[in-house]
Design a protein around this motif. Structure first.
Motif, PDB file in Angstrom:
ATOM      1  N   ASP A  24      -8.083  -1.273   1.129  1.00  0.00           N
ATOM      2  CA  ASP A  24      -7.225  -0.866  -0.039  1.00  0.00           C
ATOM      3  C   ASP A  24      -6.412  -2.478   0.058  1.00  0.00           C
ATOM      4  N   PRO A  25      -6.489  -2.741  -1.602  1.00  0.00           N
ATOM      5  CA  PRO A  25      -5.622  -3.900  -1.776  1.00  0.00           C
ATOM      6  C   PRO A  25      -3.941  -3.704  -1.538  1.00  0.00           C
ATOM      7  N   GLN A  26      -3.994  -2.193  -0.977  1.00  0.00           N
ATOM      8  CA  GLN A  26      -2.717  -2.735  -0.824  1.00  0.00           C
ATOM      9  C   GLN A  26      -2.022  -2.860   1.079  1.00  0.00           C
ATOM     10  N   ASP A  27      -3.514  -2.759   1.400  1.00  0.00           N
ATOM     11  CA  ASP A  27      -3.210  -3.608   2.652  1.00  0.00           C
ATOM     12  C   ASP A  27      -3.524  -5.376   2.404  1.00  0.00           C
ATOM     13  N   PRO A  29      -1.312  -7.163  -0.473  1.00  0.00           N
ATOM     14  CA  PRO A  29      -0.946  -7.144  -1.404  1.00  0.00           C
ATOM     15  C   PRO A  29      -0.347  -9.104  -1.911  1.00  0.00           C
TER      16      PRO A  29
END
Length: 58
Positions: A24-27, A29
């Protein structure tokens, strides 16, 4: 991915179609994650739209 960022990577290319289901992109940032499947689809759609556009007559 964190090691790549630490070594100066500007972005991470997610080059496998299924990898976006795991990452996930939040993995990570701090770096852009580039989804190669989405980029290819966007390029194909844009190419199709460009070729379907009416051409000006000279």
């Amino acid at each position: 991915m964190e090691q790549l960022a630490a070594r100066g990577a500007d972005a991470i290319i997610l080059g496998c179609a299924g990898i976006t289901q795991l990452i996930d992109p939040q993995d990570l940032p701090s770096l852009p994650l580039l989804d190669s499947t989405a980029l290819r689809v966007e390029a194909i759609v844009n190419a199709g739209l460009d070729s379907a556009a009416p051409r000006a007559r000279t």
